[in-house]
Design an enzyme around this catalytic site. Structure first.
Site, short mmCIF file in Angstrom:
data_model
loop_
_atom_site.label_atom_id
_atom_site.label_comp_id
_atom_site.label_asym_id
_atom_site.label_seq_id
_atom_site.Cartn_x
_atom_site.Cartn_y
_atom_site.Cartn_z
N HIS A 175 43.97 80.85 -14.46
CA HIS A 175 44.44 79.63 -15.13
C HIS A 175 44.52 78.53 -14.08
O HIS A 175 45.21 78.66 -13.07
CB HIS A 175 45.81 79.85 -15.76
CG HIS A 175 46.32 78.63 -16.49
ND1 HIS A 175 46.07 78.41 -17.83
CD2 HIS A 175 47.03 77.56 -16.06
CE1 HIS A 175 46.61 77.27 -18.20
NE2 HIS A 175 47.21 76.73 -17.14
N CYS A 176 43.81 77.44 -14.33
CA CYS A 176 43.74 76.34 -13.37
C CYS A 176 44.68 75.22 -13.82
O CYS A 176 44.41 74.56 -14.84
CB CYS A 176 42.31 75.81 -13.25
SG CYS A 176 42.14 74.45 -12.07
N PRO A 177 45.78 74.97 -13.10
CA PRO A 177 46.69 73.88 -13.52
C PRO A 177 46.06 72.51 -13.35
O PRO A 177 46.46 71.56 -14.02
CB PRO A 177 47.90 74.06 -12.59
CG PRO A 177 47.37 74.80 -11.40
CD PRO A 177 46.27 75.68 -11.91
N ASN A 180 44.50 72.09 -16.49
CA ASN A 180 45.38 72.40 -17.62
C ASN A 180 44.67 73.28 -18.64
O ASN A 180 44.78 73.09 -19.85
CB ASN A 180 45.88 71.11 -18.29
CG ASN A 180 47.04 71.36 -19.24
OD1 ASN A 180 47.85 72.27 -19.02
ND2 ASN A 180 47.13 70.59 -20.30
#
Length: 399
Positions: A175-177, A180
């Site tokens: 999951h890449c913040p 998002n």
């Protein structure tokens, strides 16, 4: 196991009738009954230490996941703002500087720079808005290999649960913040190509901006035409020699800048304050130098961070695995090595074939779909995956 619990219940019932009227024994019986009730309600055959630790860590994981979910839109806005600021500095400072040096070279740099910029914007946008893919619900998934303990739903191969998105993701990488969004089957290529083009863009800016930084910061604008002169040349179509001559006595401040000092005869007072026009030039030069240092530090940091991340992901792609599968495969390799066995990644078809599958260079697609923005989807639906071991065995059998 059920027989043991039934036998224990029978023993407790016998003790109920045979207990003497003793308070101590009565309390002991109550305690045993309480323990038996708790075990009957919460007993789980699969309970182990890792499961217990996971339960105790659940509140902390919940806080981190929700914090990441809230922080995601802020980080996306930060990426857009920082990238736009550097691009604006390139337009305001870099473009006039190189146009004064060589218009032909500047035209080539404009084409090259906008090719990189378009690819960066396209791949970042697509990576952020493209759904990575999730197993379908309400239908039978014949490819399921396990059941997600979070979703309580079947999982296909290479599918993992994202606690931030709160759903299972096909071929989940992470999951890449900064996007998002999860990086999965349908947007993995966009994510990787964004890192590659962003790294190339930082190299482009650092390489061309080194001369400007050396001239304006290290030499104080003494090498050739300064930024102010370059901007005046482009905007006013004039040369530095056509500017008004400085009035007063030329004085060099700190060995860098020339400024006039106004005065009269010997013994008369000297006015050290420069005119308002000179103050405006000094303020403008200060912001120019600040902008150069700002863009230089930002692009250098992005180069090392994104360049290192792109290199690591490139190694994973060459091995036909995601970042999650890299940890799983490493554990399996170590486990099988202890019993003198070798682990083989079932999704590793060799570096060349792995890259073709990842980039979608099948069905007649070629370099045009890499060098230019392309919306083509990856091969497959993310539920079934070709097995390299079975494919190799079938080829050996056919041979």
């Amino acid at each position: 196991m059920l027989f043991l619990w039934r036998r224990r219940v029978q023993l407790l019932l016998q003790r109920l009738y045979n207990l003497p009227c003793s308070t101590r024994k009565w309390l002991r019986w109550k305690y045993d009954l309480f323990i038996l009730t708790m075990k009957a309600l919460f007993y789980n055959e699969f309970v182990n230490m890792s499961y217990v630790l996971e339960v105790f860590m659940e509140p902390m994981v919940w806080i981190v996941d929700h914090f990441t979910k809230v922080l995601g839109p802020i980080l996306v806005g930060g990426v857009i703002t920082l990238t736009s600021s550097v691009v604006s500095i390139v337009y305001i400072i870099g473009l006039p500087y190189y146009w004064q040096k060589s218009p032909i070279l500047t035209c080539f740099l404009i084409v090259l720079g906008h090719w990189l910029l378009i690819n960066v914007i396209f791949h970042f946008t697509m990576a952020a808005i493209t759904d990575p893919g999730t197993p379908p619900k309400g239908i039978l998934i014949s490819e399921a290999v396990s059941v997600c303990k979070k979703c309580i739903a079947p999982k296909s191969p290479r599918t993992h649960h994202c606690s931030v998105c709160n759903r299972c993701i096909l071929k989940m990488d992470h999951h890449c913040p900064w996007l998002n969004n999860c990086v999965g089957h349908f947007n993995h290529r966009y994510f990787y190509m964004y890192m590659v083009y962003m790294t190339l863009g930082t190299i482009f800016i650092i390489t061309l901006g080194f001369e400007i930084a050396y001239s304006e910061i290290w030499l104080g604008g003494e090498m050739g035409v300064g930024l102010s002169d370059a901007l005046d040349l482009v905007m006013n179509d004039s040369t530095p020699q056509e500017q008004d001559e400085l009035e007063g006595y030329p004085v060099r401040i700190n060995g860098t800048h020339m400024m006039p000092v106004y005065g009269g005869t010997v013994g008369s007072p000297v006015l050290l304050e420069p005119p308002e026009e000179e103050m405006d030039i000094e303020r403008r030069n200060y912001w120019y130098r600040f902008s150069i240092m700002y863009s230089g530090m930002l692009t250098t940091g992005a180069f090392f961070s994104l360049g290192g991340l792109a290199t690591w992901h490139g190694r994973l792609i060459s091995r036909g695995e995601t970042s999650i599968e890299a940890h799983i495969n490493q554990r399996e390799t170590e486990r099988l090595a202890k019993i003198n066995q070798e682990y083989k990644n079932p999704y590793d078809f060799g570096p060349s074939e792995n890259w073709k599958l990842f980039l979608g260079l099948t069905h007649g697609r070629g370099w045009r779909h890499i060098l230019l923005p392309s919306w083509h989807l990856p091969d497959g639906n993310g539920l079934t995956w070709p097995n390299a071991i079975i494919t190799a065995a079938s080829h050996d059998k056919a041979a």
